[in-house]
Design a protein around this motif. Sequence first.
Motif, short mmCIF file in Angstrom:
data_model
loop_
_atom_site.label_atom_id
_atom_site.label_comp_id
_atom_site.label_asym_id
_atom_site.label_seq_id
_atom_site.Cartn_x
_atom_site.Cartn_y
_atom_site.Cartn_z
N ILE A 194 -37.97 -27.18 -33.60
CA ILE A 194 -39.07 -27.77 -33.51
C ILE A 194 -39.57 -29.13 -33.47
O ILE A 194 -40.87 -29.11 -33.22
N ARG A 202 -45.40 -23.06 -28.87
CA ARG A 202 -47.16 -23.50 -28.93
C ARG A 202 -47.14 -23.88 -30.39
O ARG A 202 -46.63 -24.20 -31.58
N ILE A 203 -47.87 -24.63 -29.95
CA ILE A 203 -48.78 -26.21 -30.72
C ILE A 203 -50.30 -25.68 -31.10
O ILE A 203 -50.38 -25.17 -29.97
N THR A 204 -50.38 -25.54 -32.18
CA THR A 204 -51.83 -24.81 -32.29
C THR A 204 -52.91 -25.42 -33.40
O THR A 204 -51.79 -26.29 -34.04
N LYS A 205 -54.00 -25.77 -33.83
CA LYS A 205 -54.52 -26.53 -34.63
C LYS A 205 -54.67 -25.38 -36.08
O LYS A 205 -54.51 -24.18 -35.65
N THR A 303 -44.45 -31.29 -43.31
CA THR A 303 -45.40 -32.89 -42.91
C THR A 303 -45.79 -34.20 -43.56
O THR A 303 -46.59 -33.94 -44.57
N PRO A 326 -52.14 -29.37 -36.80
CA PRO A 326 -50.97 -29.44 -35.92
C PRO A 326 -49.83 -28.32 -36.71
O PRO A 326 -48.77 -29.56 -37.70
N PRO A 328 -46.67 -26.16 -35.51
CA PRO A 328 -45.87 -24.73 -34.83
C PRO A 328 -46.04 -23.22 -34.48
O PRO A 328 -45.97 -23.03 -35.95
#
Length: 375
Positions: A194, A202-205, A303, A326, A328
């Motif tokens: 990833i 898929r990446i989302t907030k 992160t 963000p 994943p």
Amino acid sequence: MTAQTWPMVKLDSVTQIISGGTPKSKQSEFWGGDIKWATPKDLSNLQEKYIFETERTLTELGIKNSSAELLPAGSVLFSSRAPIGHIAINSVPMATNQGFKSFLPSDRLDTHFLYWWLNHNKASLQAMGNGATFKELSKSAIQRISIPLPPLSEQKRIAAILDKAYDLCQLRRHALKKLDVLGEAIFHDMFGYIEKDNANIRITKLENIIEILDNMRRPITKKDRNPGIFPYYGATGVLDYIDKYIFNEPLVLLGEDGAKWGKSEKSAYPILGKTWVNNHAHVLKPNRKKITDIFLIFFLNKTDLTPFVSGTTVPKLNQKNTKQIPIPLPPLAEQERFAARIAKLEALQKHHRQALAKQEMLFQSLQQRAFQGEL
């Protein structure tokens, strides 16, 4: 001979007390900037056994043609101020700053026996310090300290037992560190892909996959807390145990202020059961149809979140920025397999922590018995 018959002798009668200080010796044999150098802070960061090694030299201080008095290898370093009570045995000749009153044992006193006796009596030695600006244990005060002096063979036997017990504790600590790193390795093994450009991920907030329960958290001042069994959490973990709770479910906390947000800083962590959270940690409830708690925690912790932190005087990961992080979303089945592997790992960590707690209690008991002549 028992502890009751061990003679008590002044510390300065069985050691040479060597004060640290600003490098100033004019003796040619002490010249040279490659002389090793130590400060109390170096000992405060000592992670391994009490044998102290350092690569720092006087050259780093800009001193090339003079040095402080050298402590021979096998001396016992003792920080006498800022703060009092850091102790180690130096493995190589070195010099120290003014924060030390160190000991070179005579042939009547075993080095390791002295180390463990100082370690066992650390609290009382710290209490002897005085001074308005900062606490310091003076050389004259140290000279008045009395130490038991069993026969040298008995000293060595006692020290060997304590050395071995300490080593066993250290092995357990090392195992826990390796298990901690293993969790990160499992995450990388399963989800390393990833981090690459992968159109299938898929990446989302963060706001799209969690519910933020910050409106339920409440701080309680220390004077208003009643002791109890429920953990009271802050930005980085448990601060206290109190008699009431707000939450009663598995949740994820993420430090809002008073935390660190760099890569691998562990700014996110899980809570479970009846708990109370103050206003220094965001309370996140994951949508478990999309993301598992443990995947979210590991991803947040691996992160670098500092780009989302605002404020210079008081850095803060505010709620607005938190929502924009963000995240994943690998397949849920994959996340659940990861969670199962981490659950096994955590069970092993729990076993080691419990075993270490027992070993540490045994070690403390051994120290107590050692200087009562009961080993």
